[in-house]
Design an enzyme around this catalytic site. Structure first.
Site, PDB file in Angstrom:
ATOM      1  N   GLY A  46       0.837  -1.203   0.000  1.00  0.00           N
ATOM      2  CA  GLY A  46       0.000   0.000   0.000  1.00  0.00           C
ATOM      3  C   GLY A  46       0.865   1.243   0.000  1.00  0.00           C
ATOM      4  O   GLY A  46       1.999   1.211   0.502  1.00  0.00           O
ATOM      5  N   GLN A  51       3.314   9.929   0.845  1.00  0.00           N
ATOM      6  CA  GLN A  51       4.593   9.235   1.019  1.00  0.00           C
ATOM      7  C   GLN A  51       5.584   9.545  -0.112  1.00  0.00           C
ATOM      8  O   GLN A  51       6.779   9.302   0.039  1.00  0.00           O
ATOM      9  CB  GLN A  51       4.385   7.725   1.130  1.00  0.00           C
ATOM     10  CG  GLN A  51       3.695   7.323   2.435  1.00  0.00           C
ATOM     11  CD  GLN A  51       3.471   5.825   2.511  1.00  0.00           C
ATOM     12  OE1 GLN A  51       2.490   5.318   2.000  1.00  0.00           O
ATOM     13  NE2 GLN A  51       4.393   5.129   3.128  1.00  0.00           N
ATOM     14  N   CYS A  94       5.771  -0.220   7.231  1.00  0.00           N
ATOM     15  CA  CYS A  94       5.411   0.952   6.430  1.00  0.00           C
ATOM     16  C   CYS A  94       6.599   1.301   5.550  1.00  0.00           C
ATOM     17  O   CYS A  94       7.744   1.240   6.015  1.00  0.00           O
ATOM     18  CB  CYS A  94       5.088   2.107   7.367  1.00  0.00           C
ATOM     19  SG  CYS A  94       4.659   3.629   6.515  1.00  0.00           S
ATOM     20  N   LEU A  95       6.329   1.667   4.301  1.00  0.00           N
ATOM     21  CA  LEU A  95       7.436   2.010   3.399  1.00  0.00           C
ATOM     22  C   LEU A  95       8.176   3.260   3.874  1.00  0.00           C
ATOM     23  O   LEU A  95       9.325   3.478   3.501  1.00  0.00           O
ATOM     24  CB  LEU A  95       6.912   2.203   1.969  1.00  0.00           C
ATOM     25  CG  LEU A  95       6.411   0.932   1.275  1.00  0.00           C
ATOM     26  CD1 LEU A  95       5.837   1.257  -0.088  1.00  0.00           C
ATOM     27  CD2 LEU A  95       7.520  -0.105   1.151  1.00  0.00           C
ATOM     28  N   HIS A 136      -4.603   1.827   7.536  1.00  0.00           N
ATOM     29  CA  HIS A 136      -3.210   2.306   7.638  1.00  0.00           C
ATOM     30  C   HIS A 136      -2.966   3.420   6.609  1.00  0.00           C
ATOM     31  O   HIS A 136      -2.393   4.462   6.923  1.00  0.00           O
ATOM     32  CB  HIS A 136      -2.268   1.113   7.400  1.00  0.00           C
ATOM     33  CG  HIS A 136      -0.803   1.458   7.327  1.00  0.00           C
ATOM     34  ND1 HIS A 136       0.115   0.938   8.199  1.00  0.00           N
ATOM     35  CD2 HIS A 136      -0.099   2.254   6.470  1.00  0.00           C
ATOM     36  CE1 HIS A 136       1.320   1.415   7.890  1.00  0.00           C
ATOM     37  NE2 HIS A 136       1.211   2.208   6.834  1.00  0.00           N
ATOM     38  N   GLU A 137      -3.439   3.205   5.376  1.00  0.00           N
ATOM     39  CA  GLU A 137      -3.201   4.192   4.311  1.00  0.00           C
ATOM     40  C   GLU A 137      -4.023   5.460   4.532  1.00  0.00           C
ATOM     41  O   GLU A 137      -3.539   6.566   4.296  1.00  0.00           O
ATOM     42  CB  GLU A 137      -3.504   3.588   2.935  1.00  0.00           C
ATOM     43  CG  GLU A 137      -2.652   2.387   2.541  1.00  0.00           C
ATOM     44  CD  GLU A 137      -1.160   2.616   2.685  1.00  0.00           C
ATOM     45  OE1 GLU A 137      -0.703   3.759   2.561  1.00  0.00           O
ATOM     46  OE2 GLU A 137      -0.449   1.635   2.963  1.00  0.00           O
ATOM     47  N   HIS A 140      -2.368   7.764   6.793  1.00  0.00           N
ATOM     48  CA  HIS A 140      -1.332   8.584   6.147  1.00  0.00           C
ATOM     49  C   HIS A 140      -1.923   9.895   5.639  1.00  0.00           C
ATOM     50  O   HIS A 140      -1.288  10.943   5.711  1.00  0.00           O
ATOM     51  CB  HIS A 140      -0.721   7.845   4.945  1.00  0.00           C
ATOM     52  CG  HIS A 140       0.403   6.925   5.295  1.00  0.00           C
ATOM     53  ND1 HIS A 140       1.557   7.351   5.917  1.00  0.00           N
ATOM     54  CD2 HIS A 140       0.565   5.593   5.097  1.00  0.00           C
ATOM     55  CE1 HIS A 140       2.377   6.317   6.077  1.00  0.00           C
ATOM     56  NE2 HIS A 140       1.794   5.235   5.597  1.00  0.00           N
TER      57      HIS A 140
HETATM   58 ZN    ZN Z   1       2.578   3.319   5.650  1.00  0.00          ZN
END
Ligand code: ZN
Length: 174
Positions: A46, A51, A94-95, A136-137, A140
């Protein structure tokens, strides 16, 4: 499509609240394509636009549950309209917080309203990993990271490891 640079915590931009998209046009679709490419190349499931530094309410997800076949989902202006009282626990990563994981409890089911890639209004009922990933997204988009749910102690440990990683990465570049 182009692979963009993913912002790493701590970064003030990641704490910004993203804004709704007014019109789903070619520019937005190109952005979604780039986000997807970036997510795949980083081996994520995701990614939110913030991000890659763009404060727009855009999310891409692909749980890669279909064997080696890409099955991307695009969410424009996603909004959670229902959440279950029942919670489930997943070890999240998380990225923007690479290689570090922690258990987070979230509602195990949710219903999300959004516009799809073509700008059509959709409602999706999600459960399990997909429900967690969507929440989660969407976090963000509100400037929230999964580490915000942890105790200060656990969060500090992760942030410390993260800064160590950053130094090591810099050393490699030099
Ligand atoms: Zn994340």
């Amino acid at each position: 499509m182009a692979v963009k640079k993913i912002l790493i915590e701590p970064n003030k931009i990641l704490r910004q609240v993203s804004q709704p998209v007014n019109e789903v046009n070619k520019e937005i679709q190109k952005l979604l394509d780039d986000m997807l490419e970036t997510m795949y190349s980083a081996n994520g499931i995701g990614l939110a636009a913030i991000q890659i530094g763009i404060p727009k309410n855009l999310i891409v997800i692909d749980l890669l549950t279909k064997e080696k076949k890409k099955d991307p989902m695009y969410f424009i202006n996603p909004k959670i309209i229902k959440q279950s009282e029942k919670l489930s626990k997943y070890e999240e990563g998380c990225l923007s917080i690479p290689n570090l994981f922690a258990e987070v409890k979230r509602p195990s089911e949710c219903e999300v309203q959004y516009l799809d890639y073509r700008g059509e209004k959709k409602i999706l009922k999600a459960a399990g990993l997909l429900a967690t990933c969507i929440q989660h997204e969407i976090d963000h988009l509100n400037g929230i990271l999964f580490i915000d749910y942890l105790s200060k102690l656990k969060r500090d440990i992760i942030l410390k490891k993260l800064s160590k990683q950053k130094i090591e990465q810099k050393r490699l570049v030099i």
